[in-house]
Motif scaffolding. Structure first.
Motif, PDB file in Angstrom:
ATOM      1  N   ALA A 126      35.427  33.337  48.933  1.00 49.58           N
ATOM      2  CA  ALA A 126      37.554  33.389  48.402  1.00 49.58           C
ATOM      3  C   ALA A 126      37.468  33.741  47.465  1.00 49.58           C
ATOM      4  CB  ALA A 126      37.911  31.411  48.780  1.00 49.58           C
ATOM      5  N   TYR A 127      36.233  33.448  47.010  1.00 49.49           N
ATOM      6  CA  TYR A 127      35.686  33.982  45.497  1.00 49.49           C
ATOM      7  C   TYR A 127      35.692  35.092  45.513  1.00 49.49           C
ATOM      8  CZ  TYR A 127      34.131  34.471  40.466  1.00 49.49           C
ATOM      9  OH  TYR A 127      34.316  34.232  38.904  1.00 49.49           O
TER      10      TYR A 127
ATOM     11  N   TYR B 223      38.665  36.925  46.028  1.00 48.07           N
ATOM     12  CA  TYR B 223      39.612  36.798  44.300  1.00 48.07           C
ATOM     13  C   TYR B 223      39.100  37.939  43.467  1.00 48.07           C
ATOM     14  CZ  TYR B 223      40.379  35.427  39.555  1.00 48.07           C
ATOM     15  OH  TYR B 223      41.139  34.593  37.646  1.00 48.07           O
ATOM     16  N   LEU B 224      38.008  38.800  43.275  1.00 49.39           N
ATOM     17  CA  LEU B 224      37.215  39.286  42.499  1.00 49.39           C
ATOM     18  C   LEU B 224      37.564  40.523  42.957  1.00 49.39           C
ATOM     19  CD1 LEU B 224      33.369  38.442  41.800  1.00 49.39           C
ATOM     20  CD2 LEU B 224      35.371  37.801  40.140  1.00 49.39           C
ATOM     21  N   HIS B 225      37.831  40.821  44.135  1.00 48.12           N
ATOM     22  CA  HIS B 225      38.085  42.542  44.823  1.00 48.12           C
ATOM     23  C   HIS B 225      40.074  41.981  43.991  1.00 48.12           C
ATOM     24  CE1 HIS B 225      39.616  45.594  47.386  1.00 48.12           C
ATOM     25  NE2 HIS B 225      40.331  44.699  48.013  1.00 48.12           N
ATOM     26  N   ARG B 226      40.705  41.458  43.883  1.00 47.97           N
ATOM     27  CA  ARG B 226      41.760  41.352  44.160  1.00 47.97           C
ATOM     28  C   ARG B 226      42.084  41.391  41.909  1.00 47.97           C
ATOM     29  NH1 ARG B 226      46.007  37.579  47.632  1.00 47.97           N
ATOM     30  NH2 ARG B 226      44.672  39.536  49.689  1.00 47.97           N
ATOM     31  N   GLN B 227      40.522  41.041  41.381  1.00 48.85           N
ATOM     32  CA  GLN B 227      41.533  41.091  39.757  1.00 48.85           C
ATOM     33  C   GLN B 227      40.102  42.679  39.363  1.00 48.85           C
ATOM     34  OE1 GLN B 227      43.069  39.342  37.936  1.00 48.85           O
ATOM     35  NE2 GLN B 227      43.910  38.409  40.084  1.00 48.85           N
TER      36      GLN B 227
ATOM     37  N   THR C 114      31.191  42.226  48.309  1.00 48.27           N
ATOM     38  CA  THR C 114      32.558  42.038  47.040  1.00 48.27           C
ATOM     39  C   THR C 114      32.556  43.963  47.180  1.00 48.27           C
ATOM     40  OG1 THR C 114      31.994  39.901  45.700  1.00 48.27           O
ATOM     41  CG2 THR C 114      32.870  41.467  45.253  1.00 48.27           C
TER      42      THR C 114
END
Length: 123
Positions: free
Chosen positions: A35-36, A39-43, A60
């Motif tokens: 999940a993290y 999130y990093l991929h999107r941010q 990632t």
């Protein structure tokens, strides 16, 4: 004799419960990590000056990520795609990353490399 039999059953049950606990704890950590990573991929465009030290980011997708000034100390970057990522002034001290991965980055100017040296561009 009966008491030792009950102790043996109790010990076996305790070991089984402990193994189940470890199994589910491992699953929880893996799901949290995935999940993290998502999130990093999107941010990835908003990671400048982020503290990502000691994280396991393996796998990632950080293509084109803005990692200027990011703290990536002792970060596990195994199989991370750093194509066109800006790692200017990032701290990669003791990070798990290959030279091939770093060669894909858009910029490493001023970055502290895993061996502790600072990258200086000599065009």
């Amino acid at each position: 004799m009966r008491k030792s039999f009950h102790c043996a059953i109790l010990n076996t049950m305790q070991r089984l419960l402990y193994r189940l606990y470890l199994y589910f704890a491992t699953i929880r950590v893996r799901l949290g990590q995935r999940a993290y990573n998502l999130y990093l991929h999107r941010q990835r465009s908003q990671l400048a000056n982020a503290d990502l030290s000691y994280l396991n980011l393996s796998g990632t997708d950080l293509r084109g990520a803005d990692l200027r000034g990011a703290n990536l100390r002792r970060c596990d970057l195994t199989n991370v795609d750093l194509t066109d990522a800006d790692l200017s002034n990032a701290d990669l001290t003791a990070a798990r990353v290959t030279e091939a991965q770093l060669a894909q980055a858009k910029s490493l100017v001023g970055a502290t490399l895993p061996d502790g040296t600072i990258y200086v561009y000599r065009g």
